[in-house]
Design a protein around this motif. Structure first.
Motif, short mmCIF file in Angstrom:
data_model
loop_
_atom_site.label_atom_id
_atom_site.label_comp_id
_atom_site.label_asym_id
_atom_site.label_seq_id
_atom_site.Cartn_x
_atom_site.Cartn_y
_atom_site.Cartn_z
N VAL A 137 -5.84 -6.83 5.66
CA VAL A 137 -4.93 -6.06 6.84
C VAL A 137 -3.99 -5.52 6.15
N LEU A 138 -3.38 -6.15 5.29
CA LEU A 138 -2.14 -5.30 4.11
C LEU A 138 -2.72 -4.34 3.57
N VAL A 139 -3.87 -4.52 2.87
CA VAL A 139 -4.45 -3.31 2.34
C VAL A 139 -4.80 -2.03 3.13
N SER A 140 -5.32 -2.46 4.37
CA SER A 140 -5.54 -1.43 5.26
C SER A 140 -4.09 -0.83 5.92
N PHE A 141 -3.13 -1.31 5.79
CA PHE A 141 -1.88 -0.51 6.11
C PHE A 141 -1.52 0.21 4.91
N LEU A 142 -1.61 -0.02 3.75
CA LEU A 142 -1.51 0.87 2.52
C LEU A 142 -2.24 1.86 2.56
N GLU A 143 -3.68 1.81 2.68
CA GLU A 143 -4.45 2.92 2.78
C GLU A 143 -4.10 3.78 3.78
N LYS A 144 -3.90 3.32 4.70
CA LYS A 144 -3.24 4.33 6.02
C LYS A 144 -1.97 5.20 5.75
N GLY A 145 -1.49 4.61 4.90
CA GLY A 145 0.19 5.10 4.40
C GLY A 145 1.19 4.57 5.49
N LEU A 146 0.98 3.52 6.21
CA LEU A 146 1.74 3.21 7.08
C LEU A 146 3.15 2.38 6.46
N PHE A 147 3.02 1.90 5.43
CA PHE A 147 4.25 1.27 4.83
C PHE A 147 5.31 2.70 4.28
N HIS A 148 4.50 3.48 3.73
CA HIS A 148 5.25 4.67 3.25
C HIS A 148 5.85 5.39 4.36
N LYS A 149 5.12 5.47 5.66
CA LYS A 149 5.88 6.02 6.61
C LYS A 149 7.16 5.19 7.12
N LEU A 150 6.94 4.06 7.16
CA LEU A 150 7.96 2.98 7.50
C LEU A 150 9.13 3.08 6.55
N CYS A 151 8.79 2.89 5.19
CA CYS A 151 9.90 2.65 4.29
C CYS A 151 10.53 3.87 3.78
N GLN A 152 11.43 4.45 4.50
CA GLN A 152 12.25 5.79 4.08
C GLN A 152 13.65 5.33 4.00
N PRO A 153 14.12 5.66 2.65
CA PRO A 153 15.46 5.07 2.14
C PRO A 153 16.46 6.11 3.11
#
Length: 1790
Positions: free
Chosen positions: A1527-1543
Motif C-alpha cells: 500500500v505504501l508503494v501504491s501511495f508513492l506511485e500515485k504521488g500522494l506523498f508528494h502532494k502531501l509533503c509540501q514544505p
C-alpha cells in the motif's frame, strides 16, 4: 380459546417496518439508536429494543400500550436499578476496553477447558452477515463452524445455557424456537458438554460449579439483542471476573490454521472489590431484569388486533396433540416431519378456534361493525392459513428427499412475506417452541433428532409459494415427483389425523386461495461490487516457476499473448511523479541498511572503547552463568579433525613402551604419592575437629566434611574421611536415640548416616577390608535393617543383652530410603571419563550428542530444563574454533535476553587469537549488531538470520556456516514469527542442532526435517555429478574444510526424559493467620476420565517419597488389593535386600505403580476415584486481600524452612514491582521496630560530622592551592583519614542485620557489586533496583531496560539476591536456577508451556538435591490442569506470503550463485511443515504461489520474465508489514506523498509544518501501527488527559487509493479461491463440521418442480453448500469480509492469507473496531506515561511499539533516499524530519 377482554393482552402484531426488515432478511441490519444514550450517556453504537423490533417483527408501541398493571410494577423495579446498571455498564466497558488480543488456546492441549456462554454464541451467529433469517441449516453450520475451529485445535470447552436466558426471547418467537433447537441439537447430535441446569450466573449451583472446575476463561458477548439482555450479560461478566476467571469477548475473534485469537480481559483485584461492594445491588438488578422478562410474557397475545392467543391453552393443545401422535407413531419418527405435522395441526386448530371466538364477539358489537370489518380484512382467513401450512409441509418433504447439493442450487427470488402473514408465522414459531420443549420432556418417545438443524427452510418455503402464487397461476404446471409427493401426502394426512373434528381439506391442490403471500422487492437483497472477473492468468516465463509449479500450470486458465490485458500491461509506464525517482533501481539488502542504534563496527575511538567495555561486561556476565572459576579454553592454533584411527594398531603401539614413557609414569606415580601424603596430613589435622562437630551438630559437621571431600584429591583419604564421618554420625544417632524420650526422632541424623553408608558401599568397596564391612553392618543393624546387615556381614552381634530396638528407625530399609533419602539416591552417572570433555563426565545421552557433532550430523534434542542439553552447543563451537579459522557456527535464539546469555558464555569459555579485524563472537539483532561478517560464532535472532540467508550477495558468507544451533525450537509453534523458524530449517544446507524442552511430537518434527535433509542430499549429489566447470570450481574453493569435514544428512532424535533433580509441589493456604503448606501429590491432579482418554502424562513424575505415598494410599483405599505384597517396598523386586537403592530403581517402582493404577481403572473405577481424592491436599479458603497482605510473611516462611533462593512468578508487571517493595517494606518495618533510638541519633551525628569534615577539607585544599599558604599536606591527609573513619563507622551502623535482609554478603565482593550498580547508573529504575538488591530482593520483567535485567540476573545467579519476583521474562531458557519457584497469581498466560519453563528453574544441579514448586493464591483446579496438561504439538504455519515470494524471486534472479539460490527457494516452497505428507495442501500452495506472481506482475513488481522491477526493493525491506508495504508503494506511485509533503518554504533548509507531520504520522499509523481496540472501546467515553486514543480515519485521497488496492486484492484472492476450490473434499463439505451429520445423497431427477426451483443458474461451486442456503454465490468470494464464513472449509485457506488492508474492521455484530492512536498520540505529546495511562498500554509494550514504529520510519527514509537522486526531495526530507522527531521524543528523559 378466544377471549373478550382486549385490555389485558399483549399485541403480537407485526410492526410497520416489517417490509424493510424482510427486504434485508438479516438479523444484523440494525441502525444506531439514541434511546439508550439518554439512559447511558457514556454509550454509543448500542443496539436497542426498537432496532430489534424492526429486525424480528415485534411492535414496541403496541407492547407498551398494552402493558398490564403488574408489568408497570416491574418496570418501576428496573427504574430503581437504572443508575446502578448505568454504573455497572461503565465499569464493564472500562474493563473490556483494556482487553488484550491474545491467542485463546495458548499451549493447553487436552487438559485445559473454558466456558462458552450459550446465549452469546447464539446471538453472535445470528448476527453473522451471511446468514439470512429463516435458514436454519445455515445457522447451525455457522454455530458448528465456530465450535469446530476450537475442536480442530484440540480445545476443550463447555457450553452453558442459563435457564433465565430463555425468558429474554419471548418477544422473538423465531429466536426462541431456534435457541431451543440449538440446545437440543448440541445435546443429541454432538459430543459437546452442555449445561442447562443452572438458573443463572448468581445461583449457588453455578458458584459450586465454577469453584470445582475453575475454567480457563468464559467466552461471552458484551451486547445483547436488547438493552436489558446487555445488562444481564454485564452481570455475568462482572460475576465471572469476580471469580478470578478471565473473560473473552465473543465478538472480534479471528482464526487461522493453528490458532484462535480474541480479546481477553484479565480478572483483576478491582473486579472482586466492585462485586463485593455492590453485591446487594447486583442481586437486586439481576432479579429485576429476570422479573421484567418473565412478567412481559403475557398469557395471552393479540393477533391482528382482535384475535386472542391464549398461550396456556396452546401448551395444552400441544401436549394433547403429541399424545395422539405418539399413539399413531409409537416408534417415533424424523424430527422434521414430527415437528411440521404437530406445528401445522396445533396452529390450524388454534387459529380456527380463535376465529370462531372472534366471530361471536363481532356479532355482539354491531355498533363497531365498520372498524371490525377493517380489522378482519387484515387477518388471514382459515383457508389461507391452511394453504400456507400445506406449502410448509411440501417444503419439509423437499428437505427430507433432496440432498444439500441439489438444494444449494435454489434459484434466488427477491420476495418477502406479506405483512399480514407475520402474526401467523410468529404464532407458528411459538407453537414450534412449545413442541420442542414438550418432545424433550417426553422421554419414552424415540424421536430421531439427527436432522433437527434442518427443521425448516424459509427461502425454499417462499420459493414454493412463489411458484403456486405466480407461476402456477399463469399456466405452468410441473410434476412434484413421486417420492416428494409421497412424503408430502403422508405428512398432510398426519396433520388431518391430528386435527380430528376439523376439516382442513386434502393435500391436493396445494394452493386453493388466491391471496398473495409474497411481495416482490425492487432490488436484490445483496449488492455486489463487481461481477466475477474473467479467470485468465497472465503467462509468466520463468524456469524457477516451472520447476516448482509446472505440474499444475496445465490445469490453470492462461490468457493468450495477444490478449488486450497483456498488451495493456506491456505498455504501462514507470512512476514519473519526479524525474529523479528510479523505481527500477534495486535497493541495498536489509543487512546493509544501517540499524537503529549505533553500529559497534564503527571505527570511531569512542565506539571502540564502548565495544571493549561491552566485551569486558560479557566476560563478567558469563562468569555469573558458569561460575567465576570456570576454565577459559584458549585456542591458539587450528588443528584439523584427525581421521578415525585403526584400533588394532593403537593396541600394538600401546603395548610397546619406551624408556621416556616409563620415566613419565614413574614421575606421575611419585607426584601421586606426594599428593596422597599431603592430603593425609591435612585430614589428620582436621579429622578430630570434624568428628567432634558432627557429634555436636550433625548438619554443620557434615557441611565441613563434604567441603573437605570436594577439595580432596586422594581416594584413599576420602575413604578414611567417609569412615570417620559414618562413625561420628552413628555415635550421634545413638546419643540422640538415648535422649529423645517421647519426641519423634530426628531422621536427618539417620539419613546422614545412611548417606555415608551409600557412598562407602558404592564408591570405595575396593578399598574396604573386613573390619569396614563389619562397621557398615553394625550401623545397618542398629538402624533396624537386619536383612541388609546380614547380607554384608552375618557375624555382627549386639554387645551383651543390650536392646538395640530403640535405635531403629521403625521401618524397613527400602521404605526408609524412599521416604527420607529420595533426593540422595544415586543417579546413573557414568564413571568413565570421555576424552572429549575435560570438565565433567558426560552421561550416555550426552555422549550421543557429542557423537552427533563429531559425525557432522543433525539432531533434534528434547530434554528437560537444566538437564545439560545446551553443553553440546558449546562443544560444537569449540570444535569449529579448533578445526578452522573460516568455518562458522550460527546460534539462533528467540529473544535478545537469551542472546546476551549465550554471548556472555562464549566470551567466558573461549579465547582465540584472530587476525586483525576478526572476532570470535558476533551479534546480529534488529537494533544492534557487531562482528557479523568477521566472527566464527554468530548469535542472532531468526529474523536476522533469514535476512542473511535470503540476501543475494552474502552467499559466500553463508557457505562458511558449518553448523546452525536452534535453541528453543518449539517456537516453531509460536504465534509470531513461527514461519521464519520454518524457513531457516529448510534453507540451511549444513547440519543443525534443534534444542527444546517442550515438544510433544518430536518424532513428527524429526521425520519432516529428515525429508528436508534428503532434498539437500539429492541437490548436493546432483551438483557433484555435474560436468560444469563452474560447479567444479565452486566445490574446490575451500579444500581444507571439505577434506576434513564430510557432510552427513542424517537427522537423529535424542530424547531424554529425566530431570536430574526431582520437583515436589506444594499448595499454600492461610488458616488462623498462619500459613499451611501442603504437599501436592502429582496424582491428585488426575481424574479417571483423563487417564482413560489420555493416559498418565509422560512428564508427570514422582519423587521416591511420592511413590511411597501413592502405595500407602492404594493400600488404604483397597486393603484387599491382590498385589499389595508385590508392591510392598521391602518385597519389591528392585528393592529387596539392597543396601543402596538407586534413582533408576525408584523410577521402576514409579512406572509399575502407574501401570497398576491403569489396571485398577479397568477393574474398578470407583476405587481409583477414591484414591485420587484421597491424595488431594487439604486447603483452606481465605480472602484474596488477605493473601496479598500476607505475601511478605510468606517469603519469611520460605526463609524459615530453607527454601530460598526463590523466584516468585506473576504476569502482572505492576504486581511484580509491588510484591518486591512489599517485602522490602516489611523488612524495614521489622528493623525499625527493633532498632534502638540511640543508633538513629548516632547516625545523625555521623552525618553532621561528615558534612563538617568535608567542608573543612575543601577549605584546606583551596587554601593549599594559594601561594604562600601555610597549610601542610599532612593536615589534608588527616582530613581524608577522618572522613574514611566516619564512613567506616557509618557503614557499621547502617549495616542491615542478617535477620532483616535476604542478602548473601559472601556471594559478591564490594568491588563487583559496585561495577554492577555503576553500569545501570543512567537507567530509569536504577534507584529501585539498587535499593531492593541491597536487601537481597529483585524484580525482573520485560519493561525493564536490558542493563537492569542483566544486573539482577547476575546478582541472583551469584547468590546475592535470594528473592526475585518476575514475569514470563525469565521463562524462556534464561539460566536462573534457584531452590524454589513460587506461582503467586493466576493468569491467562500461566499455561502448560510457561509452567514447565518456569518450574524448570527450581532445583540447581550441584547445589539443590530437590526443587520445590509452591502454588500461592492459585486455585486448585488450575493447579490440576497445569500438572496434567501436555506440551504443545508442532503442526506448522501457513508458509507463504506475497512478500516472501517476492524475496525468493529476487534471490533467484540476482544471486551470485543461482543454483544455490534456486535450491533454497524451492526448499522453502516445497517443504512447509503444514503440507508435509499432504499432496492436496501442496497443490493449494502452488496455486497460491501462481496467484501471488500474478499480483506482483499486475502491480509492477515483476516483469513477464519474473525479473524484479519497480519498487520491489522497498516492498521487500518492509516485508514484515505486509500488506502495508504494498500500500505504501501504491501511495508513492500515485504521488500522494508528494502532494502531501509540501514544505513551508522551498528554499533550503526545507522544513515541514506540524500539520504535514501529523498527517504523515496518521497515514503511517494506519499502515504500520495497526493495533486494534475492542469494539466496545468506542462506547466508553472517558476524558483523556493527553491522548486521543482512537485513531482518525485516513485522508480521503489516501482512503480512495486503499480502496482501489483492496478491490484488486479481492479480485485476485476471489479468483484464487475459485480455482483452489477444486481441491476441496466435497464429501466433508456436505457434512456439518462438528456433528458430521451428512446432507449428501442422490439428487432427485423425477421432479419437474425441483428442477424448476433449483436450476443451478447461479455459480455456487466454490462456496459452502450450507452458505448457499442463504443465497450465497461465488460472487460473494470477492467480498473479503465474508470469505471465512462462506468458503469451502476443507481447503485450509483463510482471509488473512490475502494481502488485504482493512480500512474499517467490523465484528460479527457489525460493531467497528477502531485503531489505537498510540503512534500519533506519542508524536503529539512525546510522553510514555500518557500512552500507559490513556492508551491502555503497559510500559514495555508502549516502548516496543514506538521503537518499532520509529524503525519503520527509518527503513522507509533510507529506502527512499536510495531510490531518489535528489537529496532535497520533499518526501525524503519529510521522512527524515519525522524520524528525527521520533528519536528525540523516544529517548528524552521523562
Amino acid at each position: 380459546m378466544a377471549s373478550i377482554d382486549y385490555s389485558s393482552s399483549t399485541s403480537d402484531s407485526e410492526s410497520d417496518t416489517t417490509e424493510a426488515s424482510e427486504s434485508t432478511d438479516s438479523f444484523s441490519s440494525f441502525d444506531e439508536s439514541e434511546d439508550d444514550t439518554e439512559n447511558y450517556n457514556d454509550i454509543s453504537d448500542e443496539k436497542t429494543y426498537r432496532e430489534l423490533s424492526c429486525a424480528f417483527g415485534t411492535n414496541e408501541e403496541n407492547l407498551k400500550e398494552n402493558v398490564p398493571g403488574n408489568q408497570k410494577l416491574q418496570i418501576k423495579g428496573l427504574t430503581e436499578c437504572k443508575e446502578f446498571l448505568r454504573n455497572l455498564s461503565i465499569f464493564i466497558w472500562n474493563s473490556l476496553t483494556k482487553s488484550q488480543r491474545v491467542s485463546l488456546l495458548k499451549d493447553f492441549v487436552e487438559s485445559e477447558f473454558f466456558l462458552i456462554d450459550g446465549d452469546s454464541l447464539f446471538i453472535t451467529c445470528i448476527w453473522n452477515k451471511t446468514f439470512k433469517k429463516g435458514q436454519n441449516l445455515h445457522f447451525f453450520y455457522l454455530v458448528e463452524q465456530f465450535l469446530h475451529n476450537f475442536n480442530q485445535k484440540e480445545a476443550r470447552y463447555v457450553i452453558v445455557f442459563f435457564k433465565d436466558g430463555e425468558n429474554m426471547y419471548f418477544d422473538y418467537p423465531e429466536l426462541l424456537s431456534l435457541r431451543t433447537a440449538l440446545i437440543q441439537h448440541l445435546e443429541h447430535n454432538t459430543q459437546v458438554p452442555i449445561h442447562t441446569e443452572f438458573s443463572s450466573c448468581l445461583s449457588p449451583e453455578w458458584e459450586i460449579f465454577l469453584k470445582e472446575s475453575y475454567p480457563y476463561f468464559l467466552i461471552v458477548s458484551d451486547k445483547g439483542i436488547t438493552t436489558h439482555q446487555t445488562d444481564y450479560l454485564n452481570i455475568l461478566i462482572i460475576h465471572t471476573l469476580h471469580k478470578k476467571i478471565n473473560v473473552v469477548l465473543a465478538s472480534g475473534q479471528e482464526t487461522n490454521i493453528l490458532r484462535v485469537f480474541g480479546y481477553q480481559t484479565q480478572s483483576l483485584y478491582t473486579h472482586g472489590e466492585f462485586f463485593e461492594k455492590h453485591e446487594k445491588e447486583l442481586y437486586q438488578a439481576h432479579k429485576a431484569i429476570i422479573k421484567s422478562f418473565q412478567m412481559s410474557q403475557a398469557t395471552e397475545l393479540l393477533l391482528y388486533k382482535y384475535l386472542k392467543l391464549n398461550l396456556g391453552d396452546t401448551k395444552k393443545e400441544v401436549h394433547q396433540t403429541i399424545s395422539v401422535l405418539r399413539n399413531m407413531w409409537p416408534e417415533g419418527g424424523d424430527i422434521r416431519s414430527t415437528v411440521c405435522s404437530l406445528s401445522c395441526s396445533v396452529v390450524l386448530k388454534t387459529y380456527k378456534n380463535m376465529q370462531d371466538g372472534a366471530e361471536t364477539i363481532r356479532k355482539q358489537r354491531e355498533d363497531t361493525e365498520e372498524k371490525s370489518t377493517q380489522d378482519y380484512a387484515e387477518a388471514l382467513t382459515l383457508q389461507e392459513a391452511v394453504d400456507l401450512c400445506r406449502m410448509l409441509c411440501l417444503s419439509v418433504a423437499f428437505l427430507q428427499i433432496l440432498p444439500l447439493s441439489q438444494r444449494a442450487k435454489s434459484r434466488i427470488i427477491h420476495c418477502h412475506w406479506e405483512k399480514k402473514l407475520s402474526p401467523f408465522l410468529r404464532m407458528m414459531k411459538r407453537c414450534e417452541f412449545f413442541i420442542l420443549k414438550e418432545i424433550k420432556s417426553t422421554n419414552e418417545w424415540k424421536v430421531d433428532f439427527t436432522f433437527l438443524p434442518d427443521l425448516t427452510d424459509n427461502l425454499l418455503w417462499k420459493n414454493i409459494a412463489y411458484y403456486y402464487e405466480v407461476e402456477n397461476c399463469t399456466g405452468l404446471n410441473l410434476e412434484v415427483g413421486d417420492k416428494i409427493m409421497q412424503e408430502y401426502e403422508k405428512m398432510w394426512n398426519t396433520v388431518l389425523s391430528l386435527s380430528q373434528g376439523y376439516d382442513f381439506g386434502g393435500s391436493i391442490p396445494v394452493r386453493r386461495t388466491s391471496q398473495h403471500f409474497l411481495t416482490q422487492t425492487q432490488t436484490s437483497s445483496r449488492a455486489y461490487k463487481h461481477e466475477i472477473p474473467k479467470l485468465g492468468l497472465i503467462p509468466l516465463k520463468s524456469q524457477f516457476v516451472e520447476d516448482y509449479a509446472g505440474d499444475i500450470l496445465e490445469d490453470l486458465p492462461f490468457l493468450s499473448s495477444d490478449d488486450p490485458v497483456i498488451t495493456s500491461f506491456n505498455q504501462r509506464k514507470e512512476f514519473d511523479e519526479r524525474i529523479h525517482w528510479h523505481s527500477n533501481r534495486l535497493l541495498s539488502d536489509d543487512y546493509s541498511i544501517p540499524k537503529f542504534s549505533s553500529n559497534a563496527e564503527s571505527r570511531d575511538p569512542k565506539k571502540q572503547r564502548e565495544k571493549q567495555k561491552l566485551y569486558t561486561f560479557y566476560q563478567h556476565f558469563g562468569e555469573s552463568l558458569l561460575g567465576r572459576h570456570s576454565s577459559l579454553r584458549i585456542i591458539n592454533q587450528v588443528t584439523p579433525s584427525p581421521p578415525p584411527k585403526n584400533t588394532s594398531q593403537q593396541k600394538k603401539i600401546k603395548s610397546k613402551k619406551s624408556n621416556a614413557d616409563k620415566i613419565i609414569e614413574e614421575n606421575i606415580k611419585r607426584k601421586q604419592e606426594e599428593i596422597e601424603k599431603k592430603e593425609q596430613d591435612r585430614w589428620n589435622s582436621m579429622s578430630v575437629s570434624i568428628e567432634n562437630e558432627i557429634k555436636e551438630n550433625v548438619n554443620n559437621g557434615i557441611k565441613i566434611l563434604e567441603h573437605f571431600l570436594r577439595t580432596c584429591n586422594s581416594n584413599s583419604v576420602k575413604f578414611l574421611a567417609e569412615i570417620v564421618g559414618m562413625e561420628a554420625c552413628f555415635m550421634s544417632w545413638i546419643d540422640h536415640c538415648l535422649n529423645v524420650e517421647e519426641k519423634p526422632k530426628d531422621m536427618n541424623i539417620a539419613v546422614q548416616l545412611m548417606k555415608r553408608i551409600h557412598i562407602i558401599h558404592e564408591k570405595y568397596s575396593q578399598l574396604m577390608e573386613k573390619k569396614h564391612w563389619k562397621k557398615l553392618a553394625k550401623c545397618l543393624k542398629y538402624l533396624g535393617f537386619d536383612n541388609l546387615s546380614d547380607s554384608l556381614c552375618s557375624q555382627v552381634k549386639n554387645s551383651g543383652t543390650e536392646d538395640i530396638s530403640k535405635y531403629s528407625v521403625q521401618m524397613g530399609a527400602a521404605r526408609f530410603q524412599l521416604s527420607h533419602m529420595g533426593h540422595y539416591l544415586f543417579r546413573e552417572e557414568r564413571s568413565d571419563p570421555d576424552p572429549r570433555v575435560h570438565h565433567f563426565i558426560p552421561d550416555t545421552w550426552q555422549r550421543e550428542l557429542l557423537d552427533v557433532v563429531d559425525n557432522n550430523e543433525s539432531a533434534v534434542i528434547v530434554a528437560p530444563t537444566s538437564s545439560g542439553k545446551t553443553y553440546v552447543s558449546y562443544y560444537c563451537m569449540e570444535k569449529i574454533l579448533k578445526t578452522s579459522d573460516e568455518a562458522l557456527v550460527v546460534y539462533v535464539s528467540p529473544t535478545k535476553a537469551l542472546i546476551n546469555q549465550v554471548v556472555g558464555t562464549v566470551y567466558s569459555l573461549f579465547n582465540k587469537t584472530k587476525p586483525k579485524g576478526g572476532a570470535i563472537c558476533g551479534v546480529f539483532t534488529r537494533d544492534y549488531r557487531h562482528d557479523v561478517m568477521n566472527s566464527q560464532i554468530l548469535v542472532t535472532v531468526p529474523q536476522c538470520l533469514e535476512i542473511l540467508l535470503l540476501s543475494p550477495h552474502y552467499q559466500k558468507w553463508v557457505k562458511r556456516i558449518r553448523y546452525v544451533i536452534f535453541d528453543e525450537v518449539h517456537c516453531l509453534g509460536g504465534e509470531i514469527g513461527a514461519e521464519i523458524w520454518e524457513h531457516l530449517l529448510v534453507m540451511i544446507r549444513c547440519p543443525f542442532l534443534a534444542l527444546s524442552a517442550t515438544i510433544s511430537n518430536p518424532e513428527y518434527l524429526t521425520k519432516w526435517l529428515a525429508s528436508v535433509r534428503r532434498y539437500w542430499q539429492n541437490f548436493e549429489t546432483t551438483a557433484e555429478n555435474s560436468t560444469s566447470s563452474k560447479n567444479t570450481l565452486k566445490s574446490s574453493k575451500n579444500p581444507k574444510i571439505s577434506k576434513t569435514e564430510k557432510l552427513s544428512y542424517r537427522v537423529r532424535l535424542v530424547l531424554y526424559k529425566e530431570r536430574y533433580n526431582d520437583l515436589e509441589k506444594y499448595v499454600c493456604s492461610l488458616k488462623d493467620d498462619d500459613f499451611v503448606i501442603s504437599h501436592y501429590h502429582p496424582c491428585a491432579a488426575l481424574t479417571v476420565n483423563h487417564i482413560e482418554k489420555y493416559g498418565i502424562p509422560l512428564d508427570l513424575g514422582f519423587s521416591p517419597r511420592e511413590s511411597i505415598q501413592l502405595y500407602d494410599a492404594m493400600v488404604q483405599i483397597w486393603p484387599e488389593w491382590p498385589r499389595v505384597q508385590d508392591f510392598e517396598p521391602e518385597e519389591f523386586s528392585y528393592f529387596k535386600d539392597k543396601v543402596v537403592i538407586t534413582k533408576t530403581d525408584a523410577k521402576k517402582y514409579e512406572e509399575q505403580l502407574k501401570e497398576e493404577i491403569i489396571n485398577w481403572i479397568h477393574s474398578d473405577k470407583d476405587k481409583v476415584n477414591q484414591l485420587l481424592n484421597y491424595l488431594k491436599p487439604q486447603t483452606f479458603d481465605s480472602a484474596e486481600r488477605q493473601k496479598r497482605y500476607k505475601f511478605a510473611d510468606f517469603v519469611e516462611k520460605l526463609k524459615e524452612i530453607d527454601k530460598l533462593p526463590a523466584i516468585f512468578f506473576s504476569f502482572n508487571i505492576h504486581e511484580i514491582e509491588n510484591s518486591a517493595f512489599h517485602v522490602l517494606k516489611n523488612m524495614k518495618f521489622k528493623q525499625n521496630t527493633y532498632q534502638s533510638l540511640d543508633a538513629d541519633k548516632e547516625i545523625k551525628k555521623l552525618r553532621r560530622a561528615l558534612w563538617k569534615t568535608r567542608r573543612s577539607l575543601r577549605a584546606n585544599i583551596n587554601a593549599y592551592t594559594k601561594k604562600n599558604s601555610r597549610i601542610k599536606v599532612e593536615k589534608i591527609f588527616l582530613y581524608f583519614a577522618e572522613i574514611k573513619e566516619i564512613k567506616r563507622k557509618f557503614r557499621q551502623l547502617t549495616k542491615v542485620p542478617a535477620e532483616y535482609s535476604y542478602v548473601n554478603s559472601n556471594a559478591v565482593d564490594h568491588q563487583t557489586l559496585w561495577k554492577i550498580f555503576h553500569r545501570i547508573r543512567y537507567e530509569r529504575n536504577r534507584g529501585k533496583v539498587k535499593a531492593l538488591a541491597l536487601r537481597g530482593i529483585g524484580f525482573h520483567h520485560g519493561s525493564m531496560a536490558y542493563k537492569e535485567r542483566q544486573a539482577v540476573e547476575m546478582l541472583f545467579r551469584q547468590g546475592y539476591i535470594k528473592v526475585m519476583s518476575a514475569t514470563g521474562s525469565l521463562a524462556l531458557g534464561i539460566n536462573m536456577p534457584c531452590k524454589s519457584v513460587v506461582f503467586t497469581e493466576d493468569s491467562v498466560f500461566l499455561d502448560a508451556l510457561n509452567f514447565r519453563q518456569m518450574s524448570g528453574r527450581a532445583g540447581r544441579r550441584g547445589e539443590d538435591l530437590i526443587g520445590s514448586i509452591f502454588f500461592y493464591n492459585i486455585p486448585l483446579p488450575k493447579v490440576q490442569r497445569l500438572l496434567k496438561s501436555n506440551v504443545p504439538r508442532l503442526r506448522g504455519q501457513f508458509p507463504l506470503s506475497i512478500s516472501l515470494i517476492l524475496r525468493l524471486i529476487l534471490l533467484v534472479t540476482t544471486a551470485d550463485d543461482k543454483d544455490d539460490a534456486k535450491a533454497k527457494a524451492l526448499s522453502i516452497l516445497q517443504h512447509s511443515m503444514m503440507s508435509f505428507d499432504k499432496p492436496k495442501m501442496k497443490n493449494m500452495l502452488k496455486v497460491y504461489f501462481i496467484f501471488s506472481l500474478q499480483f506482483l506482475f499486475r502491480e509492477g513488481y515483476l516483469d513477464q520474465e519474473c525479473i524484479p522491477r519497480g519498487f520491489s526493493g522497498l516492498a521487500i525491506h518492509l516485508y514484515y508489514h505486509e500488506p502495508s508495504n504494498f500500500v505504501l508503494v501504491s501511495f508513492l506511485e500515485k504521488g500522494l506523498f508528494h502532494k502531501l509533503c509540501q514544505p513551508m518554504k522551498q528554499k533550503s533548509p526545507k522544513v515541514f509544518s506540524e500539520d504535514v507531520m501529523k498527517t504523515l504520522v496518521l497515514i503511517l499509523a494506519h499502515l504500520f501501527g495497526k493495533r486494534y481496540l475492542p469494539s466496545c472501546a468506542k462506547k466508553y467515553k472517558k476524558i483523556f488527559s493527553q491522548s486521543k486514543v482512537i485513531l482518525d480515519d485516513l485522508p480521503k485521497d489516501f482512503a480512495i487509493a486503499i480502496e482501489e488496492y483492496n478491490n484488486k486484492i479481492e479480485n485476485d484472492f476471489g479468483s484464487f479461491l475459485l480455482l483452489v476450490s477444486k481441491l476441496a473434499d466435497m464429501s466433508k463439505e456436505y457434512q456439518l463440521p462438528l456433528s458430521e451429520i451428512d446432507f449428501s445423497g442422490e439428487e432427485c431427477r423425477d421432479s419437474e418442480l425441483v428442477s424448476h426451483l433449483m436450476p443451478g443458474t447461479e455459480n455456487r461451486s466454490a462456496v459452502s453448500p450450507f452458505a448457499c442456503l442463504s443465497e450465497i454465490v461465488d460472487k460473494d468470494l470477492f467480498n473479503i469480509e465474508v470469505v471465512n464464513d462462506i468458503m469451502l472449509r476443507t481447503i485450509d485457506v483463510h482471509a488473512e492469507n490475502a494481502p488485504f488492508l482493512w480500512l474499517k474492521k467490523y465484528d460479527r455484530d457489525g460493531s467497528r473496531r477502531h485503531l489505537n492512536a498510540y503512534a500519533l498520540d506519542f508524536y503529539k505529546h512525546g510522553s510514555m506515561k500518557a500512552l500507559i495511562k490513556d492508551n491502555w498500554l503497559n510500559w514495555g509494550d508502549a516502548f516496543t511499539l514506538i521503537k518499532d514504529f520509529t524503525l519503520v520510519i527509518q527503513t522507509v527514509r533510507i529506502s527512499l533516499r536510495e531510490l531518489c537522486d535528489d537529496e532535497q526531495d520533499d518526501v525524503v526530507l519529510a521522512f527524515g524530519q519525522l524520524h528525527e522527531a521520533y528519536c528525540r521524543k523516544l529517548y528524552k528523559k521523562e
